[in-house]
Motif scaffolding. Structure first.
Motif, mmCIF file in Angstrom:
data_model
loop_
_atom_site.group_PDB
_atom_site.id
_atom_site.type_symbol
_atom_site.label_atom_id
_atom_site.label_comp_id
_atom_site.label_asym_id
_atom_site.label_seq_id
_atom_site.Cartn_x
_atom_site.Cartn_y
_atom_site.Cartn_z
ATOM 1 N N LEU A 1 0.839 -1.191 0.000
ATOM 2 C CA LEU A 1 0.000 0.000 0.000
ATOM 3 C C LEU A 1 0.878 1.246 0.000
ATOM 4 C CD1 LEU A 1 -2.846 1.265 0.300
ATOM 5 C CD2 LEU A 1 -2.483 1.151 2.785
ATOM 6 N N HIS A 2 0.595 2.151 -0.955
ATOM 7 C CA HIS A 2 1.351 3.398 -1.077
ATOM 8 C C HIS A 2 0.390 4.572 -0.900
ATOM 9 C CE1 HIS A 2 4.797 1.116 -2.496
ATOM 10 N NE2 HIS A 2 3.942 0.453 -3.251
ATOM 11 N N THR A 3 0.752 5.464 0.018
ATOM 12 C CA THR A 3 -0.073 6.645 0.313
ATOM 13 C C THR A 3 0.846 7.869 0.464
ATOM 14 O OG1 THR A 3 0.011 6.177 2.689
ATOM 15 C CG2 THR A 3 -1.894 5.302 1.466
ATOM 16 N N LEU A 4 0.242 9.001 0.714
ATOM 17 C CA LEU A 4 0.954 10.257 0.944
ATOM 18 C C LEU A 4 1.848 10.654 -0.241
ATOM 19 C CD1 LEU A 4 1.984 9.654 4.666
ATOM 20 C CD2 LEU A 4 -0.023 10.890 3.826
ATOM 21 N N PRO A 5 1.240 10.843 -1.423
ATOM 22 C CA PRO A 5 2.048 11.261 -2.576
ATOM 23 C C PRO A 5 2.461 12.726 -2.460
ATOM 24 C CG PRO A 5 -0.269 11.252 -3.169
ATOM 25 C CD PRO A 5 -0.180 10.714 -1.754
ATOM 26 N N LYS A 6 3.718 12.979 -2.736
ATOM 27 C CA LYS A 6 4.215 14.358 -2.743
ATOM 28 C C LYS A 6 5.497 14.396 -3.562
ATOM 29 C CE LYS A 6 5.437 18.278 0.096
ATOM 30 N NZ LYS A 6 5.692 18.810 1.408
ATOM 31 N N ASP A 7 5.591 15.383 -4.437
ATOM 32 C CA ASP A 7 6.788 15.585 -5.255
ATOM 33 C C ASP A 7 7.178 14.336 -6.045
ATOM 34 O OD1 ASP A 7 6.980 18.198 -4.247
ATOM 35 O OD2 ASP A 7 8.172 17.519 -2.525
ATOM 36 N N GLY A 8 6.174 13.625 -6.570
ATOM 37 C CA GLY A 8 6.441 12.475 -7.441
ATOM 38 C C GLY A 8 6.841 11.198 -6.731
ATOM 39 N N GLU A 9 6.625 11.149 -5.410
ATOM 40 C CA GLU A 9 6.948 9.937 -4.651
ATOM 41 C C GLU A 9 5.855 9.677 -3.624
ATOM 42 O OE1 GLU A 9 10.804 9.646 -2.829
ATOM 43 O OE2 GLU A 9 11.703 10.894 -4.387
ATOM 44 N N TYR A 10 5.710 8.396 -3.273
ATOM 45 C CA TYR A 10 4.830 8.027 -2.160
ATOM 46 C C TYR A 10 5.669 7.971 -0.897
ATOM 47 C CZ TYR A 10 0.837 7.015 -5.107
ATOM 48 O OH TYR A 10 -0.222 7.131 -5.966
ATOM 49 N N HIS A 11 5.182 8.636 0.157
ATOM 50 C CA HIS A 11 5.944 8.711 1.401
ATOM 51 C C HIS A 11 5.399 7.793 2.488
ATOM 52 C CE1 HIS A 11 8.520 11.932 -0.058
ATOM 53 N NE2 HIS A 11 7.445 12.354 -0.704
ATOM 54 N N GLY A 12 4.250 7.169 2.237
ATOM 55 C CA GLY A 12 3.707 6.187 3.173
ATOM 56 C C GLY A 12 3.631 4.832 2.476
ATOM 57 N N THR A 13 4.254 3.824 3.070
ATOM 58 C CA THR A 13 4.251 2.490 2.473
ATOM 59 C C THR A 13 4.064 1.441 3.559
ATOM 60 O OG1 THR A 13 5.750 3.202 0.714
ATOM 61 C CG2 THR A 13 5.557 0.844 1.068
ATOM 62 N N VAL A 14 3.131 0.516 3.305
ATOM 63 C CA VAL A 14 2.917 -0.625 4.188
ATOM 64 C C VAL A 14 2.857 -1.865 3.309
ATOM 65 C CG1 VAL A 14 1.310 -1.747 5.792
ATOM 66 C CG2 VAL A 14 1.566 0.736 5.838
#
Length: 195
Positions: free
Chosen positions: A155-168
């Motif tokens: 699971l990828h969340t918190l997209p910012k500046d072309g990257e996902y910053h939350g990963t589970v």
């Protein structure tokens, strides 16, 4: 080299290549029944639809339908994403309330709230690489990758500046808690089949 390759090469050299051109050519090609076709970074990918993959897609779709109306949950529908020639037909897409098609009759990436991709061996690198980057650039809030070969989900969340910053990342059988996201659901994975 095929006629399609010749046309692509000519269009690229003249600077005229567009997603619409590529999809128009694809519509004229004899794509085998049961294959999904996407354009990722200007490259055409075809992957067969297998039962295991379809069962997971259907399971996710059914669970999303507890919150989303049918017209806001899509599968294998073209949506163009940021980056060079990215026309994806995602496995499962959930659209925001009030989503509208553009002047060409297509859904817009700015209205996408959730994407799930179920891995195929031949195109797995796209889901973990360029497609993930395109979804992050588009600021898709929730991107889920389901891998039936390893029985894992990512699971990828918190997209910012072309990257996902939350990963589970966890395993089939572990619930996917999306209650803290715009989706607002818990997805069960205990019935996801393995390949």
């Amino acid at each position: 080299m095929t006629v399609l390759d010749d046309r692509i090469e000519m269009a690229e050299s003249s600077g005229e290549l567009t997603l619409d051109m590529l999809f128009e050519w694809l519509e004229k090609m004899p794509v085998p029944e049961g294959y999904k076709t996407e354009i990722v970074g200007g490259h055409i990918f075809m992957s067969p639809q297998r039962d295991t993959r379809w069962d997971i897609i259907a399971d996710i779709y059914d669970q999303l339908r507890t919150k989303y109306p049918r017209k806001r949950v899509k599968s294998d529908v073209r949506i163009d994403y940021p980056g060079h020639l990215n026309g994806f037909a995602t496995d499962v897409t959930a659209l925001a309330e009030g989503a509208e098609k553009d002047d060409k009759g297509r859904w817009q990436y700015k209205d996408v709230e959730f994407i799930a991709e179920v891995i195929s061996k031949d195109t797995a690198a796209n889901d973990y690489g360029p497609k993930k980057t395109a979804y992050a650039l588009a600021e898709v809030p929730v991107y889920l990758i389901v891998n039936p070969y390893t029985a894992e989900w990512h699971l990828h969340t918190l997209p910012k500046d072309g990257e996902y910053h939350g990963t589970v990342s966890l395993y089939f059988g572990d619930e996917i808690d999306l209650t803290g996201t715009v989706v607002g659901l818990v997805l069960k994975t205990d019935e996801f089949p393995r390949d």
